[in-house]
Design a protein around this motif. Structure first.
Motif, PDB file in Angstrom:
ATOM      1  N   ARG A 337       0.814  -1.215   0.000  1.00  0.00           N
ATOM      2  CA  ARG A 337       0.000   0.000   0.000  1.00  0.00           C
ATOM      3  C   ARG A 337       0.849   1.268   0.000  1.00  0.00           C
ATOM      4  O   ARG A 337       0.380   2.341  -0.366  1.00  0.00           O
ATOM      5  N   LEU A 338       2.079   1.126   0.401  1.00  0.00           N
ATOM      6  CA  LEU A 338       3.026   2.242   0.380  1.00  0.00           C
ATOM      7  C   LEU A 338       4.307   1.738  -0.272  1.00  0.00           C
ATOM      8  O   LEU A 338       4.757   0.627   0.049  1.00  0.00           O
ATOM      9  N   ALA A 339       4.855   2.506  -1.197  1.00  0.00           N
ATOM     10  CA  ALA A 339       6.043   2.016  -1.909  1.00  0.00           C
ATOM     11  C   ALA A 339       6.924   3.169  -2.337  1.00  0.00           C
ATOM     12  O   ALA A 339       6.486   4.325  -2.444  1.00  0.00           O
ATOM     13  N   ARG A 340       8.188   2.841  -2.585  1.00  0.00           N
ATOM     14  CA  ARG A 340       9.131   3.787  -3.170  1.00  0.00           C
ATOM     15  C   ARG A 340       9.707   3.129  -4.418  1.00  0.00           C
ATOM     16  O   ARG A 340      10.267   2.029  -4.352  1.00  0.00           O
ATOM     17  N   LEU A 341       9.542   3.813  -5.547  1.00  0.00           N
ATOM     18  CA  LEU A 341      10.016   3.290  -6.821  1.00  0.00           C
ATOM     19  C   LEU A 341      11.198   4.108  -7.308  1.00  0.00           C
ATOM     20  O   LEU A 341      11.152   5.352  -7.298  1.00  0.00           O
ATOM     21  N   LYS A 342      12.254   3.427  -7.760  1.00  0.00           N
ATOM     22  CA  LYS A 342      13.383   4.078  -8.420  1.00  0.00           C
ATOM     23  C   LYS A 342      13.170   3.948  -9.922  1.00  0.00           C
ATOM     24  O   LYS A 342      13.076   2.832 -10.443  1.00  0.00           O
ATOM     25  N   ILE A 343      13.115   5.090 -10.610  1.00  0.00           N
ATOM     26  CA  ILE A 343      12.802   5.085 -12.037  1.00  0.00           C
ATOM     27  C   ILE A 343      13.870   5.867 -12.787  1.00  0.00           C
ATOM     28  O   ILE A 343      14.184   7.012 -12.448  1.00  0.00           O
ATOM     29  N   GLY A 344      14.456   5.246 -13.817  1.00  0.00           N
ATOM     30  CA  GLY A 344      15.451   5.923 -14.643  1.00  0.00           C
ATOM     31  C   GLY A 344      14.778   6.784 -15.698  1.00  0.00           C
ATOM     32  O   GLY A 344      13.892   6.314 -16.422  1.00  0.00           O
ATOM     33  N   LEU A 345      15.186   8.049 -15.786  1.00  0.00           N
ATOM     34  CA  LEU A 345      14.605   8.992 -16.741  1.00  0.00           C
ATOM     35  C   LEU A 345      15.697   9.686 -17.560  1.00  0.00           C
ATOM     36  O   LEU A 345      16.869   9.687 -17.176  1.00  0.00           O
ATOM     37  N   HIS A 362      -3.269   4.944 -13.335  1.00  0.00           N
ATOM     38  CA  HIS A 362      -3.494   3.809 -12.424  1.00  0.00           C
ATOM     39  C   HIS A 362      -4.084   4.250 -11.086  1.00  0.00           C
ATOM     40  O   HIS A 362      -4.252   3.421 -10.184  1.00  0.00           O
ATOM     41  N   ASN A 363      -4.366   5.544 -10.966  1.00  0.00           N
ATOM     42  CA  ASN A 363      -4.963   6.093  -9.740  1.00  0.00           C
ATOM     43  C   ASN A 363      -4.101   5.814  -8.510  1.00  0.00           C
ATOM     44  O   ASN A 363      -4.603   5.513  -7.422  1.00  0.00           O
ATOM     45  N   VAL A 364      -2.790   5.889  -8.677  1.00  0.00           N
ATOM     46  CA  VAL A 364      -1.830   5.724  -7.583  1.00  0.00           C
ATOM     47  C   VAL A 364      -1.346   7.110  -7.164  1.00  0.00           C
ATOM     48  O   VAL A 364      -0.858   7.880  -8.003  1.00  0.00           O
ATOM     49  N   ASN A 365      -1.474   7.395  -5.880  1.00  0.00           N
ATOM     50  CA  ASN A 365      -1.165   8.724  -5.367  1.00  0.00           C
ATOM     51  C   ASN A 365       0.341   8.917  -5.164  1.00  0.00           C
ATOM     52  O   ASN A 365       1.001   8.092  -4.533  1.00  0.00           O
ATOM     53  N   ILE A 366       0.894  10.009  -5.699  1.00  0.00           N
ATOM     54  CA  ILE A 366       2.311  10.349  -5.491  1.00  0.00           C
ATOM     55  C   ILE A 366       2.436  11.172  -4.212  1.00  0.00           C
ATOM     56  O   ILE A 366       1.781  12.209  -4.071  1.00  0.00           O
ATOM     57  N   ILE A 367       3.278  10.709  -3.301  1.00  0.00           N
ATOM     58  CA  ILE A 367       3.473  11.385  -2.018  1.00  0.00           C
ATOM     59  C   ILE A 367       4.698  12.283  -2.031  1.00  0.00           C
ATOM     60  O   ILE A 367       4.673  13.418  -1.560  1.00  0.00           O
ATOM     61  N   GLU A 368       5.805  11.773  -2.614  1.00  0.00           N
ATOM     62  CA  GLU A 368       7.060  12.527  -2.598  1.00  0.00           C
ATOM     63  C   GLU A 368       7.900  12.139  -3.800  1.00  0.00           C
ATOM     64  O   GLU A 368       7.876  10.981  -4.245  1.00  0.00           O
ATOM     65  N   VAL A 369       8.641  13.121  -4.344  1.00  0.00           N
ATOM     66  CA  VAL A 369       9.508  12.882  -5.500  1.00  0.00           C
ATOM     67  C   VAL A 369      10.909  13.396  -5.185  1.00  0.00           C
ATOM     68  O   VAL A 369      11.072  14.502  -4.658  1.00  0.00           O
ATOM     69  N   GLU A 386      13.241   9.025  -7.491  1.00  0.00           N
ATOM     70  CA  GLU A 386      12.591   8.137  -6.528  1.00  0.00           C
ATOM     71  C   GLU A 386      11.224   8.716  -6.212  1.00  0.00           C
ATOM     72  O   GLU A 386      11.111   9.889  -5.819  1.00  0.00           O
ATOM     73  N   ILE A 387      10.203   7.915  -6.399  1.00  0.00           N
ATOM     74  CA  ILE A 387       8.838   8.362  -6.165  1.00  0.00           C
ATOM     75  C   ILE A 387       8.211   7.513  -5.063  1.00  0.00           C
ATOM     76  O   ILE A 387       8.096   6.294  -5.211  1.00  0.00           O
ATOM     77  N   GLU A 388       7.855   8.168  -3.962  1.00  0.00           N
ATOM     78  CA  GLU A 388       7.119   7.486  -2.904  1.00  0.00           C
ATOM     79  C   GLU A 388       5.640   7.623  -3.212  1.00  0.00           C
ATOM     80  O   GLU A 388       5.150   8.724  -3.493  1.00  0.00           O
ATOM     81  N   CYS A 389       4.933   6.506  -3.174  1.00  0.00           N
ATOM     82  CA  CYS A 389       3.543   6.533  -3.614  1.00  0.00           C
ATOM     83  C   CYS A 389       2.653   5.658  -2.738  1.00  0.00           C
ATOM     84  O   CYS A 389       3.134   4.811  -1.984  1.00  0.00           O
ATOM     85  N   GLU A 390       1.371   5.869  -2.871  1.00  0.00           N
ATOM     86  CA  GLU A 390       0.365   5.150  -2.083  1.00  0.00           C
ATOM     87  C   GLU A 390      -0.630   4.481  -3.025  1.00  0.00           C
ATOM     88  O   GLU A 390      -1.250   5.140  -3.866  1.00  0.00           O
ATOM     89  N   ALA A 391      -0.768   3.164  -2.882  1.00  0.00           N
ATOM     90  CA  ALA A 391      -1.682   2.388  -3.725  1.00  0.00           C
ATOM     91  C   ALA A 391      -2.779   1.757  -2.871  1.00  0.00           C
ATOM     92  O   ALA A 391      -2.706   1.750  -1.642  1.00  0.00           O
ATOM     93  N   ARG A 392      -3.771   1.230  -3.548  1.00  0.00           N
ATOM     94  CA  ARG A 392      -4.856   0.554  -2.846  1.00  0.00           C
ATOM     95  C   ARG A 392      -4.382  -0.771  -2.248  1.00  0.00           C
ATOM     96  O   ARG A 392      -4.718  -1.134  -1.134  1.00  0.00           O
TER      97      ARG A 392
END
Length: 417
Positions: A337-345, A362-369, A386-392
């Motif tokens: 339900r809470l995650a941090r994703l590392k994404i290469g851009l 995907h209706n996933v809320n971004i908390i912090e970038v 790095e994107i911290e996000c909140e999912a269902r």
């Protein structure tokens, strides 16, 4: 490797502690401690496959069962000893229980704590009347100083667990449970020094000889487990279950438990954390790490408890609020339900917008970038965000990750462990 079997006798050694000792303690402390409820949990029963009954010792005034044993031991002291005062080494619930009831009875209480003790625990002990002495960097050094002051000042030392009077008081927990719910056929007992398990096991065997008694320790502190099972597992570490983090188990308690326990289980830190969070979410009750080990043991070993009527002691509710926040957030991360994703851009205008659009879809809320351009394996024109996000739930989270990868992004899920 298969663990050696625990050698079981039919009853505890009566010369060390008897059921009448526990009944006497119950009469002595009646009306002076909270008679906490034993309540059925329909939801936890459905989750575990066992019939779960919870004993809410976190509802005591000092939020832990420890005051039962402390009060019983205080009331059994001779008047001359009460007048001189008592001393203990403790940085936890024993300190508060002893200080609270000592103050009520007019008995001076001195508690020796290591200098490393969090100030909140010092203040809590002082707020209920205890005099705190800070000495040493470890519990062993604080303990040695307390024994020194015992002799120098003529005080009476009250051990937090290796004392029959203390254990008898703790045993009143099981007496109340079996009076309220006589059909309980299994008790799951948190074990540190062994005082609670010794007292509870003694009275439970007398009331119901066929009852199953299961001891539980934190995997990082298997001191009693090692002693009773003849193993040499390492002892030590930073456990959430600090209330049962005992390096040296009691001599008196270990003798009783060797004869009374039917089985002994160890639980991991992850299991303790998730069980603590589950109790807060399902039962709306706050426990400390040691108070969650019973539920952790049942959840980890469903085959041992399936279909049985299981009594679990929520032994205490004293936990630091910052630590509690960490536990709850980590549990959200484990559940997806809470995650941090590392994404290469690519480091160009609109790159972050395109990624955020996938999150939106995907209706996933971004908390912090957080952008990282320097410490990365990507080329100079690349960056890591790095994107911290909140999912269902975890399914929604993994659907998002799948979409990002199909869009050509390198994505890594930052794990909590």
């Amino acid at each position: 490797m298969e663990q050696p079997e625990l050698q079981i006798a039919t009853a505890p050694e009566r010369a060390l502690l008897t059921a009448e000792d526990v009944r006497g303690a119950a009469r002595r402390i009646s009306g002076k401690v909270v008679r906490t409820p034993t309540m059925h949990s329909k939801t936890l029963s459905a989750i575990t496959g066992a019939d779960i009954w919870l004993k809410f010792e976190n509802l005591q005034f000092t939020a832990a069962y420890k005051e039962r044993g402390a009060l019983n031991a205080l009331m059994l002291l001779e008047d001359s000893r009460k007048a001189r005062g008592v001393i203990a080494a403790s940085a936890g619930n024993h300190a508060q229980g002893l200080s609270y009831h000592g103050t009520r009875l007019g008995v001076p209480v001195t508690i020796v704590m290591p200098r490393t003790t969090p100030m909140v625990k010092v203040m809590q002990t002082e707020s209920v009347g205890g005099k705190v002495v800070l000495e040493g960097e470890t519990f062993d050094e604080a303990y040695a100083h307390a024994r020194k002051l015992e002799t120098e000042l003529g005080l009476t030392f009250l051990h937090p667990f290796d004392d029959p009077h203390v254990a008898a008081g703790q045993g009143t927990v099981a007496l109340e449970m079996l009076e309220d719910v006589p059909e309980i056929d299994t008790l799951v007992l948190p074990v540190g020094g062994g005082g609670l398990a010794t007292g509870m096991g003694t009275i439970a065997r007398e009331i119901r000889p066929d009852i199953r008694l299961i001891g539980v320790e934190a995997q990082l502190y298997p001191s009693m487990f090692n002693l009773l099972k003849g193993t040499r597992l390492p002892v030590g570490g930073d456990t959430l279950a600090e209330g049962i983090a005992v390096a040296e188990p009691g001599h008196f308690t270990s003798k009783v438990l060797k004869e009374s326990l039917d089985d002994f289980l160890l639980v991991s830190e992850a299991s303790i954390e998730s069980s603590l969070a589950l109790l807060l979410q399902i039962e709306k009750t706050l426990v400390e790490g040691a108070g969650a080990v019973g539920l952790a043991a049942v959840r980890d070993n469903p085959e041992l408890f399936a279909g049985r009527k299981v009594g679990i002691v929520l032994s205490g509710g004293n936990i630091d609020t910052r630590l509690l926040a960490n536990v709850l957030l980590r549990d959200l991360a484990r559940s997806g339900r809470l995650a941090r994703l590392k994404i290469g851009l690519q480091d160009r205008a609109g790159a972050l917008f395109k990624v955020a659009k996938v999150f939106h879809e995907h209706n996933v809320n971004i908390i912090e970038v957080f952008h990282q351009r320097i410490f990365t394996h990507l080329p100079a024109k690349g960056l890591v965000t790095e994107i911290e996000c909140e999912a269902r739930d975890s399914a929604q989270l993994h659907a998002l990750i799948g979409s990002l990868r199909r869009e050509g992004y390198e994505v890594k899920l930052v794990e909590t462990e």
